[in-house]
Design a protein around this motif. Structure first.
Motif, PDB file in Angstrom:
ATOM      1  N   PRO A   1       4.740-125.643  26.419  1.00 29.97           N
ATOM      2  CA  PRO A   1       5.619-125.394  25.260  1.00 29.97           C
ATOM      3  C   PRO A   1       4.815-125.317  23.956  1.00 29.97           C
ATOM      4  CG  PRO A   1       5.766-127.675  25.954  1.00 29.97           C
ATOM      5  CD  PRO A   1       4.902-126.987  26.971  1.00 29.97           C
ATOM      6  N   TYR A   2       5.412-124.715  22.939  1.00 32.21           N
ATOM      7  CA  TYR A   2       4.728-124.575  21.640  1.00 32.21           C
ATOM      8  C   TYR A   2       4.625-125.891  20.876  1.00 32.21           C
ATOM      9  CZ  TYR A   2       3.908-119.585  21.849  1.00 32.21           C
ATOM     10  OH  TYR A   2       3.417-118.346  22.192  1.00 32.21           O
ATOM     11  N   SER A   3       5.124-126.983  21.448  1.00 32.00           N
ATOM     12  CA  SER A   3       4.820-128.286  20.856  1.00 32.00           C
ATOM     13  C   SER A   3       3.309-128.543  20.979  1.00 32.00           C
ATOM     14  CB  SER A   3       5.622-129.408  21.532  1.00 32.00           C
ATOM     15  OG  SER A   3       5.459-129.336  22.935  1.00 32.00           O
ATOM     16  N   GLU A   4       2.629-127.811  21.859  1.00 33.97           N
ATOM     17  CA  GLU A   4       1.162-127.792  21.894  1.00 33.97           C
ATOM     18  C   GLU A   4       0.727-126.768  20.838  1.00 33.97           C
ATOM     19  OE1 GLU A   4      -1.730-128.196  21.523  1.00 33.97           O
ATOM     20  OE2 GLU A   4      -2.499-128.733  23.514  1.00 33.97           O
ATOM     21  N   SER A   5       0.436-127.273  19.629  1.00 35.75           N
ATOM     22  CA  SER A   5       0.217-126.367  18.487  1.00 35.75           C
ATOM     23  C   SER A   5      -1.066-125.545  18.619  1.00 35.75           C
ATOM     24  CB  SER A   5       0.206-127.168  17.184  1.00 35.75           C
ATOM     25  OG  SER A   5      -0.827-128.134  17.260  1.00 35.75           O
ATOM     26  N   ARG A   6      -1.946-125.928  19.560  1.00 33.80           N
ATOM     27  CA  ARG A   6      -3.173-125.135  19.743  1.00 33.80           C
ATOM     28  C   ARG A   6      -2.876-123.727  20.254  1.00 33.80           C
ATOM     29  NH1 ARG A   6      -4.156-130.217  21.627  1.00 33.80           N
ATOM     30  NH2 ARG A   6      -5.754-131.430  20.563  1.00 33.80           N
ATOM     31  N   LEU A   7      -1.671-123.513  20.773  1.00 34.44           N
ATOM     32  CA  LEU A   7      -1.278-122.152  21.183  1.00 34.44           C
ATOM     33  C   LEU A   7      -1.238-121.214  19.983  1.00 34.44           C
ATOM     34  CD1 LEU A   7       1.735-122.690  23.654  1.00 34.44           C
ATOM     35  CD2 LEU A   7      -0.645-122.230  24.242  1.00 34.44           C
ATOM     36  N   MET A   8      -1.102-121.800  18.787  1.00 36.54           N
ATOM     37  CA  MET A   8      -0.957-121.015  17.548  1.00 36.54           C
ATOM     38  C   MET A   8      -2.301-120.769  16.873  1.00 36.54           C
ATOM     39  SD  MET A   8       2.331-120.672  16.749  1.00 36.54           S
ATOM     40  CE  MET A   8       3.939-121.464  16.812  1.00 36.54           C
ATOM     41  N   ASN A   9      -3.372-121.278  17.452  1.00 35.15           N
ATOM     42  CA  ASN A   9      -4.690-121.193  16.808  1.00 35.15           C
ATOM     43  C   ASN A   9      -5.109-119.733  16.582  1.00 35.15           C
ATOM     44  OD1 ASN A   9      -7.353-121.351  16.049  1.00 35.15           O
ATOM     45  ND2 ASN A   9      -7.946-122.807  17.649  1.00 35.15           N
ATOM     46  N   MET A  10      -5.288-119.379  15.311  1.00 35.32           N
ATOM     47  CA  MET A  10      -5.724-118.017  14.968  1.00 35.32           C
ATOM     48  C   MET A  10      -7.104-118.038  14.318  1.00 35.32           C
ATOM     49  SD  MET A  10      -3.416-115.785  15.839  1.00 35.32           S
ATOM     50  CE  MET A  10      -3.392-114.372  14.749  1.00 35.32           C
ATOM     51  N   GLU A  11      -7.756-119.190  14.373  1.00 33.31           N
ATOM     52  CA  GLU A  11      -9.061-119.343  13.716  1.00 33.31           C
ATOM     53  C   GLU A  11     -10.202-118.793  14.576  1.00 33.31           C
ATOM     54  OE1 GLU A  11      -9.147-120.541  10.587  1.00 33.31           O
ATOM     55  OE2 GLU A  11      -6.970-120.557  10.872  1.00 33.31           O
ATOM     56  N   GLU A  12      -9.938-118.591  15.845  1.00 28.78           N
ATOM     57  CA  GLU A  12     -10.993-118.174  16.771  1.00 28.78           C
ATOM     58  C   GLU A  12     -10.366-117.382  17.911  1.00 28.78           C
ATOM     59  OE1 GLU A  12     -11.667-122.432  17.581  1.00 28.78           O
ATOM     60  OE2 GLU A  12     -11.275-121.998  19.687  1.00 28.78           O
ATOM     61  N   ILE A  13     -11.202-116.702  18.665  1.00 27.15           N
ATOM     62  CA  ILE A  13     -10.704-116.068  19.892  1.00 27.15           C
ATOM     63  C   ILE A  13     -10.443-117.179  20.885  1.00 27.15           C
ATOM     64  CG2 ILE A  13     -11.390-114.655  21.871  1.00 27.15           C
ATOM     65  CD1 ILE A  13     -12.941-112.901  19.859  1.00 27.15           C
ATOM     66  N   THR A  14      -9.228-117.217  21.435  1.00 24.97           N
ATOM     67  CA  THR A  14      -8.907-118.303  22.372  1.00 24.97           C
ATOM     68  C   THR A  14      -7.867-117.880  23.393  1.00 24.97           C
ATOM     69  OG1 THR A  14      -8.161-120.609  22.557  1.00 24.97           O
ATOM     70  CG2 THR A  14      -7.143-119.307  20.807  1.00 24.97           C
ATOM     71  N   GLY A  15      -7.980-118.451  24.589  1.00 25.25           N
ATOM     72  CA  GLY A  15      -6.920-118.347  25.574  1.00 25.25           C
ATOM     73  C   GLY A  15      -5.852-119.379  25.236  1.00 25.25           C
ATOM     74  N   GLY A  16      -4.866-119.457  26.138  1.00 27.25           N
ATOM     75  CA  GLY A  16      -3.759-120.404  25.914  1.00 27.25           C
ATOM     76  C   GLY A  16      -2.483-119.635  25.730  1.00 27.25           C
ATOM     77  N   THR A  17      -1.544-119.783  26.682  1.00 25.51           N
ATOM     78  CA  THR A  17      -0.280-119.044  26.620  1.00 25.51           C
ATOM     79  C   THR A  17       0.868-120.009  26.919  1.00 25.51           C
ATOM     80  OG1 THR A  17       0.184-118.474  28.937  1.00 25.51           O
ATOM     81  CG2 THR A  17      -1.576-117.219  27.873  1.00 25.51           C
ATOM     82  N   PRO A  18       2.087-119.659  26.490  1.00 24.81           N
ATOM     83  CA  PRO A  18       3.220-120.525  26.822  1.00 24.81           C
ATOM     84  C   PRO A  18       3.515-120.556  28.324  1.00 24.81           C
ATOM     85  CG  PRO A  18       3.968-118.530  25.731  1.00 24.81           C
ATOM     86  CD  PRO A  18       2.476-118.537  25.625  1.00 24.81           C
ATOM     87  N   TYR A  19       2.925-119.623  29.066  1.00 32.92           N
ATOM     88  CA  TYR A  19       3.144-119.593  30.524  1.00 32.92           C
ATOM     89  C   TYR A  19       2.200-120.534  31.251  1.00 32.92           C
ATOM     90  CZ  TYR A  19       4.953-115.418  28.395  1.00 32.92           C
ATOM     91  OH  TYR A  19       5.596-114.572  27.539  1.00 32.92           O
ATOM     92  N   GLY A  20       1.048-120.800  30.610  1.00 31.76           N
ATOM     93  CA  GLY A  20       0.059-121.688  31.205  1.00 31.76           C
ATOM     94  C   GLY A  20      -1.255-121.567  30.454  1.00 31.76           C
ATOM     95  N   ALA A  21      -2.119-122.548  30.646  1.00 34.92           N
ATOM     96  CA  ALA A  21      -3.419-122.537  29.968  1.00 34.92           C
ATOM     97  C   ALA A  21      -4.270-121.383  30.498  1.00 34.92           C
ATOM     98  CB  ALA A  21      -4.136-123.862  30.215  1.00 34.92           C
ATOM     99  N   SER A  22      -5.236-120.965  29.685  1.00 32.39           N
ATOM    100  CA  SER A  22      -6.115-119.871  30.109  1.00 32.39           C
ATOM    101  C   SER A  22      -7.414-119.922  29.329  1.00 32.39           C
ATOM    102  CB  SER A  22      -5.421-118.516  29.908  1.00 32.39           C
ATOM    103  OG  SER A  22      -5.068-118.344  28.558  1.00 32.39           O
ATOM    104  N   THR A  23      -8.421-119.294  29.927  1.00 33.31           N
ATOM    105  CA  THR A  23      -9.711-119.164  29.248  1.00 33.31           C
ATOM    106  C   THR A  23     -10.222-117.747  29.415  1.00 33.31           C
ATOM    107  OG1 THR A  23     -11.931-120.128  29.008  1.00 33.31           O
ATOM    108  CG2 THR A  23     -11.108-119.917  31.254  1.00 33.31           C
ATOM    109  N   LEU A  24     -11.239-117.429  28.629  1.00 34.46           N
ATOM    110  CA  LEU A  24     -11.866-116.104  28.672  1.00 34.46           C
ATOM    111  C   LEU A  24     -13.312-116.288  29.088  1.00 34.46           C
ATOM    112  CD1 LEU A  24     -10.573-115.354  25.114  1.00 34.46           C
ATOM    113  CD2 LEU A  24      -9.834-114.048  27.092  1.00 34.46           C
ATOM    114  N   ALA A  25     -13.700-115.623  30.157  1.00 33.57           N
ATOM    115  CA  ALA A  25     -15.067-115.795  30.670  1.00 33.57           C
ATOM    116  C   ALA A  25     -16.053-114.831  30.021  1.00 33.57           C
ATOM    117  CB  ALA A  25     -15.069-115.597  32.181  1.00 33.57           C
ATOM    118  N   GLY A  26     -15.534-113.765  29.403  1.00 33.13           N
ATOM    119  CA  GLY A  26     -16.414-112.716  28.877  1.00 33.13           C
ATOM    120  C   GLY A  26     -16.747-111.732  29.991  1.00 33.13           C
TER     121      GLY A  26
END
Ligand code: FMN
Length: 205
Positions: A149-174
């Motif tokens: 849920p968006y109570s995890e405010s890191r989903l809103m992080n626009m300071e850097e390229i980042t994974g993280g979705t309301p459907y589930g956590a995610s990362t980017l391997a490059g």
């Protein structure tokens, strides 16, 4: 009675494994919850793993036991991790889930929590499609889907390229796999583990 959370993953180059450890850490934060990390069996030949550099990467987590389909029936919640393959889960995870026909027929997973996290090579390479298409299988098995849920405010992080979705956590391997899960992505994964464990605990009372 302890609530059991299983983290079941496949990882070829280690990104999903790192996320799985972060998810498990979050689930362990919840009192009365027992957490088990399991990996699904490999399908790729030793020769191909060697050539692609995956053999060395997979050594790091070679001590993690392999899941058997019946292990799923023991859990109250299962958090699955799979790298993206063409916007879907990987074949290793698909193969594992395709062996749950018996669990499906007996309804053994009905009412358990299912949750998914992922890794992609590129920013728009299918994180959401991988997670939401994975949910289809979990719904057929009768599972209750939990995301982030968006109570995890890191989903809103626009300071850097980042994974993280309301459907589930995610990362980017490059594209070359050299990028590692960031602090933001690992924190979202830990949130997901804790969130799932808290809900499983409530359902298990
Ligand atoms: C056959 C294949 C298909 C892939 N398809 C995609 C894709 O559709 N989108 C994407 O961003 N990355 C794609 N990737 C990159 C993987 O998702 C990436 O290697 C993985 O997320 C790294 O996680 P791991 O280290 O846990 O294996 C693909 C990789 C392979 C080998």
């Amino acid at each position: 009675m302890a609530t059991k959370v299983h983290v079941v993953f496949y990882s070829m180059y280690g990104h999903v494994h790192k996320m799985a450890e972060a998810v498990a850490k979050g689930a362990r934060d919840v009192d009365g919850v027992q957490v088990k990390i399991l990996q699904v069996p490999e399908l790729v030949s030793e020769e191909v793993l060697e050539k692609s550099g995956a053999k060395a990467a997979r050594e790091v987590f070679s001590g993690i036991p392999f899941a058997k389909p019946d292990d799923l029936a023991d859990a109250d919640a299962i958090i699955f991790g799979s790298p993206t393959r063409f916007g879907n889960m990987c074949a290793q995870m698909r193969n594992f889930l395709d062996q749950t026909g018996g669990l499906w027929m007996s309804g053994a997973l009905v009412g358990k929590i299912g949750s998914v996290f992922t890794s992609t090579g590129t920013q728009h390479g299918g994180q959401e499609t991988t997670i939401t298409s994975f949910h289809t299988t979990l719904l057929h098995l009768g599972m209750i889907i939990v995301g982030v849920p968006y109570s995890e405010s890191r989903l809103m992080n626009m300071e850097e390229i980042t994974g993280g979705t309301p459907y589930g956590a995610s990362t980017l391997a490059g594209g070359d796999g050299s990028r590692q899960p960031s602090g933001n992505e690992l924190a979202i994964a830990t949130f997901q583990g804790r969130h799932v464990a808290e809900i499983a605990r409530k359902l298990n009372r």
